[in-house]
Design an enzyme around this catalytic site. Structure first.
Site, PDB file in Angstrom:
ATOM      1  CB  CYS A   2      81.042 -21.403  81.944  1.00  0.00           C
ATOM      2  SG  CYS A   2      82.353 -22.449  82.575  1.00  0.00           S
ATOM      3  NE  ARG A  27      79.247 -15.505  81.853  1.00  0.00           N
ATOM      4  CZ  ARG A  27      79.178 -14.815  82.979  1.00  0.00           C
ATOM      5  NH1 ARG A  27      79.107 -13.498  82.912  1.00  0.00           N
ATOM      6  NH2 ARG A  27      79.191 -15.387  84.152  1.00  0.00           N
ATOM      7  CD1 TRP A  75      88.604 -19.535  80.713  1.00  0.00           C
ATOM      8  CD2 TRP A  75      88.020 -19.342  82.851  1.00  0.00           C
ATOM      9  NE1 TRP A  75      89.679 -19.021  81.386  1.00  0.00           N
ATOM     10  CE2 TRP A  75      89.348 -18.885  82.701  1.00  0.00           C
ATOM     11  CE3 TRP A  75      87.457 -19.306  84.105  1.00  0.00           C
ATOM     12  CZ2 TRP A  75      90.101 -18.407  83.760  1.00  0.00           C
ATOM     13  CZ3 TRP A  75      88.212 -18.829  85.164  1.00  0.00           C
ATOM     14  CH2 TRP A  75      89.514 -18.401  84.988  1.00  0.00           C
ATOM     15  CG  ASN A 101      79.362 -19.650  85.388  1.00  0.00           C
ATOM     16  OD1 ASN A 101      80.534 -20.018  85.474  1.00  0.00           O
ATOM     17  ND2 ASN A 101      78.988 -18.402  85.606  1.00  0.00           N
ATOM     18  N   GLY A 102      80.191 -22.317  87.410  1.00  0.00           N
ATOM     19  CA  GLY A 102      80.552 -22.291  88.830  1.00  0.00           C
ATOM     20  C   GLY A 102      81.492 -23.433  89.157  1.00  0.00           C
ATOM     21  CD  GLU A 483      93.272  -0.351  84.660  1.00  0.00           C
ATOM     22  OE1 GLU A 483      93.559  -1.085  85.630  1.00  0.00           O
ATOM     23  OE2 GLU A 483      92.573  -0.728  83.701  1.00  0.00           O
ATOM     24  CE  LYS A 487      92.570  -2.789  80.892  1.00  0.00           C
ATOM     25  NZ  LYS A 487      92.382  -2.840  82.274  1.00  0.00           N
ATOM     26  CD  GLU A 490      93.486  -6.869  81.507  1.00  0.00           C
ATOM     27  OE1 GLU A 490      92.838  -7.847  81.891  1.00  0.00           O
ATOM     28  OE2 GLU A 490      93.142  -5.700  81.776  1.00  0.00           O
ATOM     29  CG  HIS A 506     113.459   3.672  97.600  1.00  0.00           C
ATOM     30  ND1 HIS A 506     114.346   4.067  98.580  1.00  0.00           N
ATOM     31  CD2 HIS A 506     112.672   4.755  97.362  1.00  0.00           C
ATOM     32  CE1 HIS A 506     114.099   5.315  98.944  1.00  0.00           C
ATOM     33  NE2 HIS A 506     113.080   5.755  98.238  1.00  0.00           N
ATOM     34  CE  LYS A 612      84.277  -7.031  81.147  1.00  0.00           C
ATOM     35  NZ  LYS A 612      85.334  -6.001  81.040  1.00  0.00           N
TER      36      LYS A 612
HETATM   37  C1  AGP Z   1      90.708  -5.833  84.165  1.00  0.00           C
HETATM   38  O1  AGP Z   1      90.934  -5.412  82.835  1.00  0.00           O
HETATM   39  C2  AGP Z   1      90.260  -7.281  84.269  1.00  0.00           C
HETATM   40  N1  AGP Z   1      89.211  -7.581  83.404  1.00  0.00           N
HETATM   41  C3  AGP Z   1      90.022  -7.681  85.701  1.00  0.00           C
HETATM   42  O2  AGP Z   1      91.129  -7.269  86.475  1.00  0.00           O
HETATM   43  C4  AGP Z   1      88.739  -7.114  86.353  1.00  0.00           C
HETATM   44  O3  AGP Z   1      88.882  -5.722  86.551  1.00  0.00           O
HETATM   45  C5  AGP Z   1      88.552  -7.789  87.710  1.00  0.00           C
HETATM   46  O4  AGP Z   1      88.377  -9.168  87.494  1.00  0.00           O
HETATM   47  C6  AGP Z   1      87.358  -7.244  88.496  1.00  0.00           C
HETATM   48  O5  AGP Z   1      86.169  -7.442  87.786  1.00  0.00           O
HETATM   49  P1  AGP Z   1      84.838  -6.647  88.275  1.00  0.00           P
HETATM   50  O6  AGP Z   1      85.137  -5.197  88.100  1.00  0.00           O
HETATM   51  O7  AGP Z   1      83.751  -7.152  87.390  1.00  0.00           O
HETATM   52  O8  AGP Z   1      84.640  -7.001  89.716  1.00  0.00           O
END
Ligand code: AGP
Length: 617
Positions: A2, A27, A75, A101-102, A483, A487, A490, A506, A612
């Site tokens: 959050c 967030r 969140w 937050n937590g 990667e 992208k 997600e 395989h 994020k």
């Molecule tokens: C990637 O697009 C995501 N946002 C997620 O996988 C992110 O890379 C991951 O949570 C790690 O975050 P960080 O680099 O802040 O540790």
């Protein structure tokens, strides 16, 4: 995960809190709320489920004239995203309100104990228990009450707390998720992240785990876990507020894709002399002796940063000939890892606050490893706990899908691999010079490759109607395939997988049919025989897919007729040394994912179910 914010000073508070929450919305965005102390000392709370605009409407309908206050964008972790569960939460008599937050892992046992004392709870959240505890301990001094309450918590928390009966102050506490303090001119702010503060001040500092802060209109006082007063110094963050805005782009993600030339340049500038490959990395804080003594390297990370780590493995093993293993943060910490004084553990993280990566770093330190943080946020927890740090200079990355942070991380890992190679005598001066020149050309080449955006937008219509997609690459291109798949999945919610191209026979070949788009990474360095060999095998894999009617989209060298004869669609990528091709290949893949998500009407900057920075386990 959050976002919290607090303001105390001379300005009307509600607009500041709402604007700050707008910048923290990435967030968490399923409900929000603010609490302010009015000029007559009364407490006003406004909350709303759903997007922040619902809270803004609630405040418009029932304005508040607070002179200091706190806010929260949520969140959900405990309790559905309803108005009742939205923060701020209050104690039993409504004297104390707080935002959190937590995760309080022992909230159920605490709640039961408080209920036996007659407390009645009105929400399903863990946070409400904290508000009840603080109010239970409040006997005139809010910071003492907060200190006693958090001593009973297990889990992680970033808190901002107000009390009607102890006015004129905001108390903040941290154990885990970030808390940053902004120092203005007779006004102070507290927040989960920098963008919420930048329009008020660029003088900031992060609380450490265990710190407790008391903000008044005159000053900020910090005490540590033992209750002892500690000094603080601010870092002047050279991020203008506008940098945290969209800058005219439709989405933060698109802006950040286009910021990559600058982000990569800023990450290597001043650290390498392009004409000689001479490096200046004293800032790392690890001596050449310390690095020479490392017999093995582990890189720990999550998500996109884990893909950067996989790329870093190849870079370091190729340039420094030191064995590297890569691990997910969430796996490493429970693996009883074979780590000791002769191990260098590199933790890669954009936010520097990812719980699993932080925990992996702590595990490594406990086992005697030398630790290095590669991070995008100055002063973030990861940088404060590692022995050394090498910052990426990508600037604030707001879009949940990481883009410029990734290419900056690979740039930083390339610099570090060069550094290790030079320290271990594995690189000739000519090699260093050649790599320095190639690196210096990258920003212009990145700018050039971004010109393929219209092609990617056109291909998005094809991808948008697909239910699955494969990304294939070999060698240093394989982490890029992973990667590219992440992208796409997600932000467009299309199932996508990255695979080593050589693995197709395989098993995954069974997936191929006329409806399956397969994206190949088929670039290579013509001056590198090993690179050309991998390329030729990749083209063979491409032909296998075509023979089974798969749809082939290929990233390739400009004018590559061999690929053009096989692929259905080609996307040209400028040429550079093999080890830097990943940085150039990433931009088209990011654009493919972006335009596909837009085509599908997805929420590009705030994709469903994601946050994020994952500051909880
Ligand atoms: C990637 O697009 C995501 N946002 C997620 O996988 C992110 O890379 C991951 O949570 C790690 O975050 P960080 O680099 O802040 O540790």
């Amino acid at each position: 995960m959050c976002g919290i914010i607090g303001y105390i000073g001379k300005q009307t508070t509600a607009p500041i809190l709402l604007a700050g929450l707008r910048r923290l919305e990435y967030r968490g965005y399923d409900s929000a709320g603010i609490a302010v102390i009015e000029r007559d000392g009364s407490l006003a709370v406004r909350r709303a489920a759903g997007k922040l605009s619902n809270l803004e409407e609630a405040v418009r309908r029932a304005p508040v004239e607070g002179i200091y206050g706190i806010g929260h964008t949520r969140w959900a972790t405990h309790g559905r995203p309803t108005e009742a569960n939205a923060h701020p939460h209050a104690g039993p008599n409504g004297d104390v309100v707080l935002v959190h937050n937590g995760i309080v892992e022992n909230y159920l046992s605490l709640r039961r104990a408080l209920e036996q004392e007659g407390h009645v709870f009105v929400t399903q959240t863990d946070t409400e228990v904290v508000a009840h505890l603080v109010e239970k301990y409040l006997q005139g001094n809010l910071e003492e009450a907060v200190s006693r309450a958090v001593a009973r918590l297990s889990g992680v928390f970033a808190l901002a707390v107000l009390a009607r009966s102890d006015p004129g102050k905001i108390v903040a506490a941290r154990s885990g998720p970030p808390v940053v303090i902004g120092v203005g001119d007779k006004e102070f702010l507290v927040a989960s992240d920098l963008p919420a503060l930048l329009e008020h001040t660029q003088d900031l500092f992060f609380l450490r785990d265990g710190d407790l802060a008391v903000l008044t209109p005159e000053a900020v006082h910090i005490s540590d876990r033992a209750g002892a007063g500690v000094g603080w110094t601010t870092t002047r963050v050279a991020w203008e507020p506008a940098m945290a805005e969209k800058g005219g782009y439709r989405h933060f993600m698109l802006k950040e894709i286009y910021e990559q030339p600058q982000a990569v340049r800023d990450t290597f500038l001043g650290r390498i002399r392009p004409d000689s490959g001479e490096l200046h990395l004293d800032e790392i804080g690890l001596s050449a002796e310390q690095l020479r003594a490392c017999r093995q390297i582990r890189i720990v990370a999550c998500g996109t940063s884990w893909h950067a780590a996989l790329t870093g493995k190849i870079l370091i093993e190729r340039l420094a000939r030191i064995p590297v293993e890569v691990d997910y943060g969430s796996e490493f910490r429970y693996r009883d890892p074979l780590v000791d004084e002769g191990t260098l553990v590199i933790a890669v993280s954009q936010s520097g606050e990812t719980a699993d990566t932080l925990a992996a770093l702590r595990e490594a330190r406990q086992r005697g490893a030398v630790t290095l943080a590669i991070c995008n946020v100055a002063g973030a927890m990861l940088t404060r706990e590692a022995d050394g740090s090498l910052l990426t200079h990508a600037g604030p990355e707001i879009g949940v899908a990481s883009t410029k942070a990734f290419t900056s991380q690979v740039t930083a890992l390339f610099l570090f691999a060069l550094h290790l190679g030079q320290i271990h005598g594995r690189l000739s001066q000519e090699d260093s010079r050649r790599f320095g020149v190639a690196l210096s050309r990258l920003p212009a080449q990145l700018q050039e490759v971004l010109a393929v955006a219209p092609q990617c937008e056109a291909l998005a219509t094809l991808l948008a109607r697909s239910t699955d997609c494969l990304f294939l690459g070999r060698g240093v291109h394989f982490p890029i395939a992973l990667e590219g798949a992440l992208k796409l999945k997600e932000i467009s919610y299309i199932h996508a997988e990255g695979y080593p191209a050589g693995e197709m026979k395989h098993g995954p070949n069974a997936l191929i049919d006329a409806n399956l788009p397969v994206v190949f990474l088929a670039t290579y360095d013509p001056g590198d025989d090993a690179s050309r060999l991998l390329y030729e095998k990749t083209v063979s894999n491409m032909q296998e897919v075509k023979a089974r009617e798969g749809i082939v989209i290929a990233l390739c060298n400009p004018g590559d007729e061999d690929v053009r004869q096989v692929a259905d669609h080609t996307i040209p990528v400028p040429g550079t040394v093999e080890l830097l091709l990943p940085i150039l290949e990433m931009a088209p893949l990011q654009l493919l994912a972006y335009y596909t998500a837009v085509e599908r009407g997805c929420d590009v900057d705030q994709p469903r179910n994601l946050a994020k920075s994952v500051t909880v386990e």
